[in-house]
Design a protein around this motif. Structure first.
Motif, mmCIF file in Angstrom:
data_model
loop_
_atom_site.group_PDB
_atom_site.id
_atom_site.type_symbol
_atom_site.label_atom_id
_atom_site.label_comp_id
_atom_site.label_asym_id
_atom_site.label_seq_id
_atom_site.Cartn_x
_atom_site.Cartn_y
_atom_site.Cartn_z
ATOM 1 N N ALA A 85 0.832 -1.207 0.000
ATOM 2 C CA ALA A 85 0.000 0.000 0.000
ATOM 3 C C ALA A 85 0.865 1.254 0.000
ATOM 4 O O ALA A 85 0.590 2.222 -0.728
ATOM 5 N N ALA A 86 1.934 1.249 0.811
ATOM 6 C CA ALA A 86 2.832 2.404 0.851
ATOM 7 C C ALA A 86 3.532 2.597 -0.487
ATOM 8 O O ALA A 86 3.710 3.726 -0.957
ATOM 9 N N ALA A 87 3.911 1.499 -1.126
ATOM 10 C CA ALA A 87 4.589 1.597 -2.422
ATOM 11 C C ALA A 87 3.647 2.111 -3.499
ATOM 12 O O ALA A 87 4.044 2.901 -4.363
ATOM 13 N N GLU A 88 2.413 1.680 -3.456
ATOM 14 C CA GLU A 88 1.427 2.155 -4.428
ATOM 15 C C GLU A 88 1.241 3.664 -4.298
ATOM 16 O O GLU A 88 1.195 4.393 -5.298
ATOM 17 N N ALA A 89 1.152 4.148 -3.070
ATOM 18 C CA ALA A 89 1.006 5.587 -2.848
ATOM 19 C C ALA A 89 2.277 6.325 -3.266
ATOM 20 O O ALA A 89 2.213 7.388 -3.913
#
Length: 460
Positions: free
Chosen positions: A35-39
């Motif tokens: 999720a952090a990488a997607e953001a």
């Protein structure tokens, strides 16, 4: 030197699965990291100069999608300017965030014949941060001035937005695809290597490949000329970065001792085992320059030489120590593969700071103190995985040949017994054989070849 691996009951597939389990190779990323990488992948570069007019290209294996490096070359009087764009993974990762914590736990990308376990999630490592030719990408551009004698120094370091013109592949690239001065810059860098007395060994990759009849084969793949030239660009840049950081009393360096007298004696035994002529009056450096990676026995020798040093490691800057890499014969740092090695992200951050008159951040300075241990753990894990894969392939190659006799040569004797190399196959083993000396020829019998246990056993 090559031999078919019959791979009964898909033992390689099962064995690789067992290796992944044994060494806890990650199969993916935790949800919070994804999720952090997607953001992070949607973060717009706004601290980068526009360098999209520079004709950068990448040169990698055809299947690679995590592209760390792109390059362009231009003449500057008698010098050549190497513009080396490095993926700006630091733009997408913040110290202490979920992506950063996971990267510190991994240390580096792990590679196995059936796939890799990446350092960063694919959405950034193979997408937003990768220097793919499908749009502008943020990068840290290191410009190194290469003189006529091949010596290099950093001219500038900047955050820049770049656009790769082409994704070139080692096995398909044509001279017309590359900058006109690409061969010349490689020639200069290699000439400087020879002048420094650097190790002139480019060992081949050892691969498990499919033969024409569909069976698996253990084979050597020598480096292509395009790979050697591309590696020269990385070498020159990493050396120039090391000099820059050392001059500013900071940095993280890659250091390595050369082979000692015992290791050289062992190498002479290896050469005898492989049927290679190494005259007593010829030094290791002189002998290295006679080897040809296209010849299987010589390729095996090249691998042995590469492994004979004291082992490379990371060291943070210390005022009382000159960091030295014996194989490179120079100061050396890792800065050009940040998508695959954690340490490179911090080396790049330091280079960006000192080249632009800024102090190195406290976070990076603290990272330099912690990274040697973290990277040593990651390197050791990767090395054990590589060794396990080779053990698996060797056992599979010999499976079914129990009882056969082989000629071997003693390469070394230590407190664990006699170390031998088979003369007809690229296999090292140990046997219980007293009263032997390096260079002695033995006949040994294979008693065990167990791919599941990754074990082979010989007796004299």
């Amino acid at each position: 030197m090559t031999r078919a691996l019959l791979d009964r009951d898909a033992v390689l597939a099962a064995g690789l699965g067992a290796i992944r389990s044994e060494f806890a190779v990650p199969t993916g990323f935790p949800p919070e990291v994804l999720a952090a990488a997607e953001a992070a992948s949607r973060r717009v570069p706004d601290a980068h100069r526009d360098r999209t007019a520079i004709p950068f290209v990448t040169l990698d294996p055809a299947s690679s999608t995590d592209l760390d490096q792109a390059f362009a070359i231009e003449a500057s009087g008698g010098d050549l300017l190497l513009h080396y764009a490095i993926a700006d993974i630091g733009w997408f990762v913040e110290d202490g965030d979920a992506i950063d914590r996971e990267a510190w736990a991994r240390g580096e990308t792990l590679y196995l014949p059936d796939g890799k376990a990446g350092l960063y999630p694919p959405v950034v490592a193979e997408g937003a941060a990768s220097l793919l030719p499908d749009g502008p990408r943020p990068a840290i551009v290191l410009t190194t001035r290469i003189a006529l004698d091949g010596r290099g120094r950093i001219d500038s370091v900047e955050r820049a937005l770049i656009r790769s013109r082409a994704k070139l592949a080692y096995d398909a690239v044509r001279p017309a695809d590359l900058p006109p001065d690409f061969p010349e810059i490689g020639r200069r860098i290699r000439a400087a290597e020879a002048a420094r007395g650097a190790t002139q060994v480019d060992p081949p990759d050892q691969e498990v490949v499919h033969a024409a009849d569909g069976r698996l084969t253990l084979a050597f793949r020598p480096l292509l000329e395009s790979e050697r030239d591309n590696a020269a660009l990385s070498l020159a840049t990493n050396m120039a970065v090391a000099d820059l950081l050392y001059a500013h009393a900071t940095g993280l360096f890659r250091v390595m001792e050369g082979p000692d007298a015992v290791a050289v004696a062992r190498l002479r035994g290896e050469a005898t085992a492989l049927g290679l002529d190494w005259p007593a009056a010829t030094t290791l450096a002189e002998f290295e320059r006679t080897l040809d990676a296209r010849e299987p026995a010589q390729a095996t020798m090249m691998l042995a030489i590469r492994r004979a040093g004291g082992g490379a490691r990371y060291e943070a800057y210390r005022a009382d120590v000159v960091p030295w890499h014996a194989a490179v014969a120079a100061r050396y740092a890792h800065a050009t593969a940040p998508l695959r090695r954690l340490a490179d992200r911090y080396v790049l951050d330091a280079a960006l700071a000192v080249a632009n008159g800024r102090p190195v951040s406290e976070a990076t300075t603290q990272a330099f103190a912690r990274l040697p241990k973290v990277m040593a753990t990651a390197d050791a894990r990767a090395g054990r995985i590589d060794r396990a894969v080779v053990d698996l392939a060797e056992a599979a190659m010999l499976e079914g040949r129990e009882g056969e006799r082989f000629t071997a040569v003693v390469t070394d004797i230590d407190d664990r017994g006699v170390r031998i190399r088979l003369t007809d196959l690229p296999i090292l083993a140990r046997v219980d054989a007293g009263g032997r000396a390096p260079g002695d020829t033995l006949t040994v019998r294979l008693t065990v070849a167990d791919p599941a246990a990754r074990r082979i056993t010989f007796v004299v």
